[in-house]
Scaffold this active site. Sequence first.
Site, PDB file in Angstrom:
ATOM      1  N   ASP A   1      -8.844   6.694  13.761  1.00 43.67           N
ATOM      2  CA  ASP A   1      -8.840   6.638  12.291  1.00 43.67           C
ATOM      3  C   ASP A   1      -9.427   5.308  11.815  1.00 43.67           C
ATOM      4  OD1 ASP A   1      -8.350   7.720   9.803  1.00 43.67           O
ATOM      5  OD2 ASP A   1      -6.278   7.034   9.697  1.00 43.67           O
TER       6      ASP A   1
ATOM      7  N   ALA B   1       0.854  -1.201   0.000  1.00 42.95           N
ATOM      8  CA  ALA B   1       0.000   0.000   0.000  1.00 42.95           C
ATOM      9  C   ALA B   1       0.880   1.238   0.000  1.00 42.95           C
ATOM     10  CB  ALA B   1      -0.899  -0.003   1.236  1.00 42.95           C
ATOM     11  N   SER B   2       0.331   2.321  -0.577  1.00 45.85           N
ATOM     12  CA  SER B   2       1.087   3.573  -0.644  1.00 45.85           C
ATOM     13  C   SER B   2       0.146   4.748  -0.386  1.00 45.85           C
ATOM     14  CB  SER B   2       1.738   3.714  -2.020  1.00 45.85           C
ATOM     15  OG  SER B   2       2.384   4.955  -2.149  1.00 45.85           O
ATOM     16  N   ALA B   3       0.584   5.666   0.493  1.00 43.79           N
ATOM     17  CA  ALA B   3      -0.212   6.865   0.797  1.00 43.79           C
ATOM     18  C   ALA B   3       0.708   8.076   0.830  1.00 43.79           C
ATOM     19  CB  ALA B   3      -0.935   6.679   2.128  1.00 43.79           C
ATOM     20  N   SER B   4       0.153   9.227   1.181  1.00 49.62           N
ATOM     21  CA  SER B   4       0.935  10.471   1.118  1.00 49.62           C
ATOM     22  C   SER B   4       2.044  10.515   2.160  1.00 49.62           C
ATOM     23  CB  SER B   4       0.007  11.669   1.310  1.00 49.62           C
ATOM     24  OG  SER B   4      -0.687  11.556   2.532  1.00 49.62           O
ATOM     25  N   ILE B   5       1.825   9.882   3.308  1.00 47.83           N
ATOM     26  CA  ILE B   5       2.803   9.938   4.396  1.00 47.83           C
ATOM     27  C   ILE B   5       3.766   8.761   4.361  1.00 47.83           C
ATOM     28  CG2 ILE B   5       3.071   9.929   6.923  1.00 47.83           C
ATOM     29  CD1 ILE B   5       1.896  12.505   5.951  1.00 47.83           C
ATOM     30  N   SER B   6       3.265   7.586   4.032  1.00 47.41           N
ATOM     31  CA  SER B   6       4.090   6.379   4.147  1.00 47.41           C
ATOM     32  C   SER B   6       3.680   5.330   3.126  1.00 47.41           C
ATOM     33  CB  SER B   6       3.939   5.799   5.563  1.00 47.41           C
ATOM     34  OG  SER B   6       2.575   5.455   5.787  1.00 47.41           O
ATOM     35  N   GLN B   7       4.485   4.266   3.068  1.00 48.52           N
ATOM     36  CA  GLN B   7       4.069   3.091   2.302  1.00 48.52           C
ATOM     37  C   GLN B   7       4.525   1.835   3.029  1.00 48.52           C
ATOM     38  OE1 GLN B   7       5.723   3.906  -1.616  1.00 48.52           O
ATOM     39  NE2 GLN B   7       7.276   2.334  -1.383  1.00 48.52           N
ATOM     40  N   VAL B   8       3.899   0.700   2.677  1.00 45.70           N
ATOM     41  CA  VAL B   8       4.074  -0.548   3.422  1.00 45.70           C
ATOM     42  C   VAL B   8       4.588  -1.646   2.500  1.00 45.70           C
ATOM     43  CG1 VAL B   8       2.867  -2.312   4.766  1.00 45.70           C
ATOM     44  CG2 VAL B   8       2.228   0.086   5.025  1.00 45.70           C
TER      45      VAL B   8
END
EC number: 2.7.-.-
Length: 546
Positions: free
Chosen positions: A287, A130-137
């Site tokens: 969240d 997964a990838s988002a604006s703050i981090s990715q996994v």
Amino acid sequence: MLVDELCRLYSIIKTILNYGLSDFVPTHRLIFPLRIGSRFLLRVLNKHSQLTLGERFRLALQELGPIWIKFGQMLSTRRDIFPDSVADQLSILQDRVAPFDGIIAKMCIERAIGNSLETWFKDFQEIPLASASISQVHSARLKKNNKDIVIKIIRPGLLPVIKIDICLMYRLAKWICKFLPEGRKFKFSEVVSEYEKTLFNELNLLKETANTIQLRRNFKKSQILYIPKVYVDFCSENVMVMERIYGIPVYNLVALKKQKTNMKLLAERGIEIFFTQVFRDSFFHGDMHPGNIFISYKHPGNPKYISVDCGIVGSLNKKDKYYLAANFIAFFNHDYRKIAELHLDSGWIPLDTNIEDFECAMRTVFEPIFEQPLEKIPFSKILLYLFNTARYFNMEIQPQLILLQKTLLYIEGIVRQLYPNLNLWKSAQPFLERWMRDQLKLSTTICALKDKIPHWIDKIPELPNLLSHEFKRSCMLQKKIEILIRELRTQRTNHGQALFLFGVGATLVTSSIFLYIQDKYLKIFSIFLFVIGIFIWTIGWKRIIQ
């Protein structure tokens, strides 16, 4: 203002003009020069006039980038500020960005653990889960026990960008409060401050590590919620390593029904988890949107939630919990007088509020709602109506309650999707009443007194000094108030002139940008106009902030 900030500010202003977001500004409340500028210039540049205001706001935030997208997501819960049509658009903002290179992710991990990745892990997947604006996994395995894990990495190079955008958000909030009297009521600077706090908490994975450990401890023996294990030895500010979980996303109803999950029990447990976190633990996952919640494959007849991504958490103090529970129970009983008294006693509304007027306002709002069947009345909307009504009586914004409202909105949405016929009130009322009874037990009172008695005994010898100190402080405060009143009278005289200069300068700058974009023959004149505008704007701005 730094060069980077000026460039970014230009980009923000251009986006505001392109999407016609000047419609948010009630022009009749602006000073004259800005009113003229907004009427004749800002609307001319609106390239998306066919869209609704909410759609334009959403698209503008998307164009400004991930930090503003996350800000928009937070604002979507502030229905005390925006109408539903705008808030609904903000709620569909998606925090999706392209992943950064897996090789860079590997380098970040190695820098954090101070060793090569292969020393501790194997089967590291460079393509992120997964990838988002703050981090990715990314997924991997622990070498020592072959356990499946996930590694969360903060996106590199993010901090300088965030600092510039946050600084500009503060400036915009300050300008709104300067020029729009209505803006002061909503305390936009506090909204930005809350967002900054949330954002920097998410940027520090050690905080998420601590939150996850706390939630896991709270539900260690729970049969209804599982929090994955964190491998603390590998965690740092930029990297977090935790157990990989396997489950069905809570929004995948087809898969849940296929494995014959007890949907009614699952929905009831969602409500139980929420109230347990809030009232038993005073520590709740802030969240809990559907992307962060999974259902275990094991025992579908006795379903168990799995929750991840604990970067945002909230807490309520004992006083807030008591008043919140009491408000809900008073609402069950149609006791609007009690609701009014609770708001007054808690300090949520000013002491000089007319309690009869407040009670009448509550009755006017809520009685029509009771025309519906109880099971169809949304919990989150009741909380929203409660806060919105109180806002008209100058209720102070309570950040912890805003986060609670957002969490309740998520939970209720999930529960109603899982089992639409569930009566949320019937599920919640016994829990709230039991908690209230426990607070009134003699044993609870004795325990609270036992905790406080040592502190009181310790303070008794200091009482004479404390009283003397308070008397001196009140005298000093009186003198400061007198000085402040004199200063305010002086400032009021100069403030109108400063605002006028600021407005003229801002209008000239806006006009010069418009001329520069629209007419190639007037570029030199527009630059000259821009310089004069900046000069006048600076003089006005300096006088305002003095």
